[in-house]
Scaffold this motif. Structure first.
Motif: not given
Length: 121
Positions: A45-71
């Motif tokens: 979707e390439l949103p304009d901004i992302i709001l993200c929790d940290i503690m989540m099942p499967l993939t936590d918020g740190y992994e989300v940010l790391e993945n998105l910053k690497g793309n």
């Protein structure tokens, strides 16, 4: 055209309340309930901004940010952590990783909207 906000939050009540607040403020909202789905939604979707929790099942918020910053297609999207953790070391880690802002739950409605608007300018 409305700005798009991606909300990544595993708690249904918090997710629904956040969506309602953002929609009332005039934003288009996409929501997902886990980090893995959040990464996929951000890339698609390439949103304009992302709001993200940290503690989540499967993939936590740190992994989300790391993945998105690497793309290259998502690296510049402003990223706000919405989390219950107010520990200084957690906040510092998030900012060191490239988060744009860090809002502690329960959050103030004005703080949320002001932060989103500031980062979208």
């Amino acid at each position: 055209m409305k700005k798009t906000v991606l909300v990544i939050e595993d708690n249904k009540e918090i997710r629904e309340n956040t969506i309602e607040l953002l929609e009332l403020a005039g934003y288009r909202v996409i929501d997902v309930e886990d980090g893995k789905a959040g990464i996929h939604a951000a890339e698609k979707e390439l949103p304009d901004i992302i709001l993200c929790d940290i503690m989540m099942p499967l993939t936590d918020g740190y992994e989300v940010l790391e993945n998105l910053k690497g793309n290259s297609s998502t690296t510049n999207i402003p990223f706000i952590y919405l989390t219950a953790s107010a520990e200084k070391k957690e906040i510092q880690k998030a900012m060191d990783m490239g988060a744009s802002a860090y809002i502690c739950k329960p959050f103030d409605v004005n703080e949320l909207i002001d932060t989103v608007e500031r980062l979208l300018q």
